[in-house]
Write a protein that holds these residues in place. Structure first.
Motif, PDB file in Angstrom:
ATOM      1  N   SER A 295       8.494 -10.347 -11.758  1.00 53.21           N
ATOM      2  CA  SER A 295       7.132  -9.836 -11.627  1.00 53.21           C
ATOM      3  C   SER A 295       6.544  -9.535 -13.000  1.00 53.21           C
ATOM      4  CB  SER A 295       7.138  -8.575 -10.759  1.00 53.21           C
ATOM      5  OG  SER A 295       5.928  -7.900 -10.863  1.00 53.21           O
ATOM      6  N   GLU A 296       7.343  -8.978 -13.892  1.00 54.79           N
ATOM      7  CA  GLU A 296       6.886  -8.687 -15.245  1.00 54.79           C
ATOM      8  C   GLU A 296       6.600  -9.967 -16.025  1.00 54.79           C
ATOM      9  OE1 GLU A 296       6.047  -5.695 -16.719  1.00 54.79           O
ATOM     10  OE2 GLU A 296       6.191  -5.080 -14.624  1.00 54.79           O
ATOM     11  N   ILE A 297       7.413 -11.005 -15.818  1.00 52.78           N
ATOM     12  CA  ILE A 297       7.163 -12.296 -16.470  1.00 52.78           C
ATOM     13  C   ILE A 297       5.810 -12.843 -16.018  1.00 52.78           C
ATOM     14  CG2 ILE A 297       7.894 -14.724 -16.551  1.00 52.78           C
ATOM     15  CD1 ILE A 297      10.795 -13.695 -16.455  1.00 52.78           C
ATOM     16  N   VAL A 298       5.564 -12.783 -14.707  1.00 49.30           N
ATOM     17  CA  VAL A 298       4.291 -13.276 -14.168  1.00 49.30           C
ATOM     18  C   VAL A 298       3.130 -12.457 -14.727  1.00 49.30           C
ATOM     19  CG1 VAL A 298       2.926 -13.593 -12.064  1.00 49.30           C
ATOM     20  CG2 VAL A 298       5.338 -14.223 -12.079  1.00 49.30           C
ATOM     21  N   GLN A 299       3.266 -11.130 -14.748  1.00 49.90           N
ATOM     22  CA  GLN A 299       2.194 -10.275 -15.272  1.00 49.90           C
ATOM     23  C   GLN A 299       1.931 -10.551 -16.748  1.00 49.90           C
ATOM     24  OE1 GLN A 299       0.096  -8.292 -13.658  1.00 49.90           O
ATOM     25  NE2 GLN A 299       1.106  -9.035 -11.818  1.00 49.90           N
TER      26      GLN A 299
ATOM     27  N   THR B 113      -1.842 -12.167 -18.055  1.00 48.17           N
ATOM     28  CA  THR B 113      -2.800 -11.582 -18.993  1.00 48.17           C
ATOM     29  C   THR B 113      -3.196 -12.569 -20.088  1.00 48.17           C
ATOM     30  OG1 THR B 113      -1.052 -10.625 -20.366  1.00 48.17           O
ATOM     31  CG2 THR B 113      -1.967  -9.233 -18.606  1.00 48.17           C
ATOM     32  N   ARG B 114      -2.414 -13.614 -20.274  1.00 45.36           N
ATOM     33  CA  ARG B 114      -2.672 -14.592 -21.334  1.00 45.36           C
ATOM     34  C   ARG B 114      -3.202 -15.919 -20.801  1.00 45.36           C
ATOM     35  NH1 ARG B 114       0.596 -10.871 -22.588  1.00 45.36           N
ATOM     36  NH2 ARG B 114       1.091 -10.233 -24.684  1.00 45.36           N
TER      37      ARG B 114
ATOM     38  N   ALA C 138      -3.972 -22.874 -13.137  1.00 47.48           N
ATOM     39  CA  ALA C 138      -3.236 -24.000 -13.736  1.00 47.48           C
ATOM     40  C   ALA C 138      -2.577 -23.588 -15.052  1.00 47.48           C
ATOM     41  CB  ALA C 138      -4.171 -25.179 -13.951  1.00 47.48           C
ATOM     42  N   GLU C 139      -3.304 -22.818 -15.866  1.00 50.76           N
ATOM     43  CA  GLU C 139      -2.739 -22.372 -17.137  1.00 50.76           C
ATOM     44  C   GLU C 139      -1.576 -21.409 -16.914  1.00 50.76           C
ATOM     45  OE1 GLU C 139      -4.142 -20.321 -21.355  1.00 50.76           O
ATOM     46  OE2 GLU C 139      -5.629 -20.678 -19.787  1.00 50.76           O
ATOM     47  N   LEU C 140      -1.702 -20.526 -15.928  1.00 51.13           N
ATOM     48  CA  LEU C 140      -0.617 -19.591 -15.611  1.00 51.13           C
ATOM     49  C   LEU C 140       0.616 -20.354 -15.130  1.00 51.13           C
ATOM     50  CD1 LEU C 140       0.616 -16.816 -15.208  1.00 51.13           C
ATOM     51  CD2 LEU C 140      -0.647 -16.624 -13.055  1.00 51.13           C
TER      52      LEU C 140
END
Length: 191
Positions: free
Chosen positions: A34-38, A42-43, A48-50
């Motif tokens: 979950s922290e990796i996804v968060q 934010t970046r 698609a970019e996420l």
């Protein structure tokens, strides 16, 4: 005095590779993922970019996964055939990561293969906000597969997508692998 008789403690490099499976608790994994996804959310400015950033993060995991599994394998055998590496990912890599084999490995075309999983762990605990409605965190696993394939010498475009399953609320996640022409030519020469 007894500590003096044992000699120096071996460095971490000199210690034997641990045997058996080491498992991480599900809640710890869910929190870290979950922290990796968060972090990447934010970046990223789009879904698609996420997914791209999650895939890139997964590639490093896949690369290291291949190294670890190769060290654990006593035969020192490297897969050089397409079917062999796909079976290795479908069983060994999946079992090491998720504690089970993938649900299926299918051929779509001569250059496209799909690994399916009905309940992919990375999609289980993620609640997707409305502005990221079609986010598939399976992109992280697609990155892992891409990392394994690339380090094994099988270049491919790897992506994740949802496929609806009749009678079930949750779709299954498919990992699509489209291999380059060089890989297919090499396979034809070996075949």
């Amino acid at each position: 005095e007894s500590a003096m008789q044992r000699g120096p403690t071996p460095s971490i490099i000199d210690r034997p590779f641990p045997k058996g499976r080491t498992e991480v608790s599900l809640s710890a994994f869910a929190f870290l993922f979950s922290e990796i996804v968060q972090y990447h959310r934010t970046r990223a400015s789009s879904v698609a970019e996420l997914e791209n950033k999650l895939s890139e993060a997964g590639q490093g995991v896949g690369s290291r996964m291949l190294e670890v599994l190769a060290c654990r394998d006593k035969s020192n055998r490297r897969e050089n055939r397409l079917q062999g590496i796909l079976q290795f990912i479908n069983t060994n890599v999946w079992r090491s990561l998720f504690g089970k084999s993938a649900d299926s490995l299918e051929i779509y075309n001569d250059d496209e293969y799909v690994i399916s999983d009905r309940d992919l762990l990375v999609n289980r605990f993620i609640s997707v906000p409305k502005d990221f409605g079609d986010l598939n965190c399976g992109a992280f696993v697609a990155g892992i597969v891409k990392g394994v394939l690339a380090d094994a010498g099988f270049e491919a475009e790897v992506s994740a997508y949802y496929a609806p399953v009749e009678g079930e609320a949750r779709p299954r996640t498919n990992i699509l692998m489209k291999f380059t022409s060089e890989v297919l030519e090499r396979e034809a020469r070996l075949g």
